[in-house]
Design an enzyme around this catalytic site. Structure first.
Site, PDB file in Angstrom:
ATOM      1  N   ARG A  46       0.858  -1.198   0.000  1.00  0.00           N
ATOM      2  CA  ARG A  46       0.000   0.000   0.000  1.00  0.00           C
ATOM      3  C   ARG A  46       0.889   1.241   0.000  1.00  0.00           C
ATOM      4  O   ARG A  46       0.607   2.238  -0.640  1.00  0.00           O
ATOM      5  CB  ARG A  46      -0.954   0.001   1.210  1.00  0.00           C
ATOM      6  CG  ARG A  46      -1.670   1.335   1.373  1.00  0.00           C
ATOM      7  CD  ARG A  46      -2.902   1.325   2.279  1.00  0.00           C
ATOM      8  NE  ARG A  46      -2.855   0.413   3.373  1.00  0.00           N
ATOM      9  CZ  ARG A  46      -2.118   0.575   4.489  1.00  0.00           C
ATOM     10  NH1 ARG A  46      -1.367   1.646   4.635  1.00  0.00           N
ATOM     11  NH2 ARG A  46      -2.153  -0.319   5.443  1.00  0.00           N
ATOM     12  N   TYR A  98     -16.397  16.740 -15.304  1.00  0.00           N
ATOM     13  CA  TYR A  98     -16.844  15.350 -15.286  1.00  0.00           C
ATOM     14  C   TYR A  98     -17.877  15.151 -14.165  1.00  0.00           C
ATOM     15  O   TYR A  98     -17.668  15.599 -13.030  1.00  0.00           O
ATOM     16  CB  TYR A  98     -15.624  14.435 -15.094  1.00  0.00           C
ATOM     17  CG  TYR A  98     -16.004  13.009 -14.836  1.00  0.00           C
ATOM     18  CD1 TYR A  98     -16.801  12.306 -15.735  1.00  0.00           C
ATOM     19  CD2 TYR A  98     -15.594  12.356 -13.681  1.00  0.00           C
ATOM     20  CE1 TYR A  98     -17.170  10.997 -15.479  1.00  0.00           C
ATOM     21  CE2 TYR A  98     -15.954  11.042 -13.428  1.00  0.00           C
ATOM     22  CZ  TYR A  98     -16.754  10.377 -14.336  1.00  0.00           C
ATOM     23  OH  TYR A  98     -17.128   9.087 -14.082  1.00  0.00           O
ATOM     24  N   ASP A 170      -7.183  19.078 -13.846  1.00  0.00           N
ATOM     25  CA  ASP A 170      -7.490  17.758 -14.395  1.00  0.00           C
ATOM     26  C   ASP A 170      -7.047  17.776 -15.858  1.00  0.00           C
ATOM     27  O   ASP A 170      -7.665  18.440 -16.699  1.00  0.00           O
ATOM     28  CB  ASP A 170      -8.995  17.490 -14.252  1.00  0.00           C
ATOM     29  CG  ASP A 170      -9.389  16.095 -14.722  1.00  0.00           C
ATOM     30  OD1 ASP A 170      -8.670  15.525 -15.559  1.00  0.00           O
ATOM     31  OD2 ASP A 170     -10.437  15.589 -14.268  1.00  0.00           O
ATOM     32  N   LYS A 195      -7.854   6.730 -18.979  1.00  0.00           N
ATOM     33  CA  LYS A 195      -8.142   7.247 -20.316  1.00  0.00           C
ATOM     34  C   LYS A 195      -6.889   7.191 -21.208  1.00  0.00           C
ATOM     35  O   LYS A 195      -6.397   6.121 -21.472  1.00  0.00           O
ATOM     36  CB  LYS A 195      -8.728   8.659 -20.186  1.00  0.00           C
ATOM     37  CG  LYS A 195      -9.859   8.760 -19.138  1.00  0.00           C
ATOM     38  CD  LYS A 195     -11.046   7.944 -19.527  1.00  0.00           C
ATOM     39  CE  LYS A 195     -12.193   7.804 -18.544  1.00  0.00           C
ATOM     40  NZ  LYS A 195     -12.206   8.346 -17.240  1.00  0.00           N
TER      41      LYS A 195
END
Ligand SMILES: Cc1ncc(COP(=O)(O)O)c(C=O)c1O
Length: 379
Positions: A46, A98, A170, A195
């Site tokens: 992690r 978004y 973003d 993406k």
């Protein structure tokens, strides 16, 4: 190193164990210690994983940053940014963004006492009216999803510097191939790496890149403490995706331009949203801050409504009707019922996300086949 070399070599070392040219997939949760704390830099996956680290270094390199952080999704990456804030803090966000980001801000973080102002960001002067002592962050998405609005990153960076705010951008639609927000004064670059970074529609991932060490430390702390990390297999896939980012983006841009022009000249099309057009309101800023206009296009056909827009997307054969974007294959979406359904109708319509809007993610297939597909679907 130039961008087209950085995608392949940036931040990368051959694996120290056997000289593997591609970083191995370190499919392990933990690492042997000789004595408590006696390890080789990795103790629990992690916190750190060598494959994820190789990806994070590559991300930092292509965005001209110093520190990269990879997460389990784009929204997990945004979640980490907002966790830099505390109850009572305020965020100024673009109003065209978004739908999932809007949902995270309004349905999760507002309940924790963080206030979000959603405003049009066509003019940096407008921001000043919303700044007060509690304001901590400006949230920019450019080009915006799905209206393809362009926000002037340099102008936003000036405002944020003047008022001592953080500026997060973003950069999912543009990718660092077209736009490098840290060079323009942003503090944090965020990606839905699902993406274009991944590029093959085979993973879900988020990324943050920063230059400032203090900020990086805070974000690494949140990444480890909240734990929304991506696994080594996905890290490997994203790294592989990055290696062809420049070539894919070049073709996305070429195909995007050809399709935007085809749609604009079509007698049945009312409006095409693509920042490469001279008459796009953000064209001059796009020309200045981007190296091309990308493969994302939204459009509305004449006299169309919810049902007729749905019919067009259902008729497409090479474009796949699907959520998401940025893969090698062309996708079509209906924002009102898909990606932006989480934004109330009256809110989304204010920014132009009407029921008849169709969004295309133009892939890297032969453009003649893509145009023929649109031709038969639009009729
Ligand atoms: C511009 C933008 N930002 C963030 C996200 C969220 O990313 P993810 O789906 O990887 O969580 C998306 C997803 O579509 C997006 O389009």
């Amino acid at each position: 190193m130039k961008f087209n070399t950085k995608t392949i070599h940036g931040g990368q070392k051959h694996d120290p164990a056997y000289g593997a040219v591609m970083p191995p997939i370190y499919q392990t949760s933990t690492y042997a210690q000789t004595t408590p704390g006696g390890h080789k830099g990795f103790e629990y996956s992690r916190t750190h994983n060598p494959t994820r680290k190789a990806l994070e270094d590559a991300l930092a390199s292509i965005e001209n940053g110093k520190f990269g952080l990879a997460f389990g999704s784009g929204l997990a990456a945004i979640d980490a940014i907002i966790k830099l804030l505390k109850s009572g803090d305020e965020v100024i966000s673009t109003n065209d963004l978004y739908g999932g980001t809007y949902r995270l801000f309004t349905k999760i973080f507002e309940d924790f006492g963080i206030k979000f102002h959603f405003i049009g960001m066509d003019n940096a002067d407008k921001i000043a009216n919303y700044i007060n002592d509690n304001t901590k962050l400006i949230w920019v998405e450019t080009p915006t999803n799905p209206m393809m609005n362009i926000i002037n990153i340099k102008a936003m960076a000036e405002v944020s510097r003047k008022h001592n705010l953080l500026l997060a951008v973003d950069n999912t639609f543009a990718t660092p191939y077209l736009q490098r927000p840290l060079d323009l004064g942003a503090d944090i670059v965020m990606h839905s790496a699902t993406k274009y970074i991944g590029g093959h529609s085979d993973l879900v991932m988020g990324a943050l890149i920063v230059k400032n060490e203090e900020l990086a430390k805070k974000l690494y702390f949140i990444q480890n403490a909240s734990g929304a990390v991506c696994g080594p297999q996905d890290s490997f896939l994203a790294l592989r995706g990055i290696k062809t980012l420049h070539i894919r983006m070049q073709r996305h841009c070429e195909n995007g331009e050809a399709i935007a022009k085809y749609l604009k000249s079509h007698s049945k099309i009312e409006k095409v949203y693509w920042p490469g057009f001279d008459d796009h309101p953000g064209h001059n800023v796009a020309k200045e801050q981007m190296d091309g206009y990308g493969g994302m296009i939204s459009f509305v056909t004449k006299g169309s409504n919810y049902d007729s827009a749905i019919k067009i997307v259902e008729n497409l054969k090479i474009f796949t009707l699907a959520e998401s974007l940025g893969g090698v294959e062309s996708l079509a979406g209906h924002p009102a019922s898909m990606t932006h359904a989480s934004i109330p109708k009256e809110e989304r319509e204010k920014t132009g996300v009407v029921d008849s809007l169709i969004r295309l993610s133009v892939g890297i297939e032969d453009v003649d086949d893509l145009i023929a597909d649109l031709e038969q679907a639009i009729g």
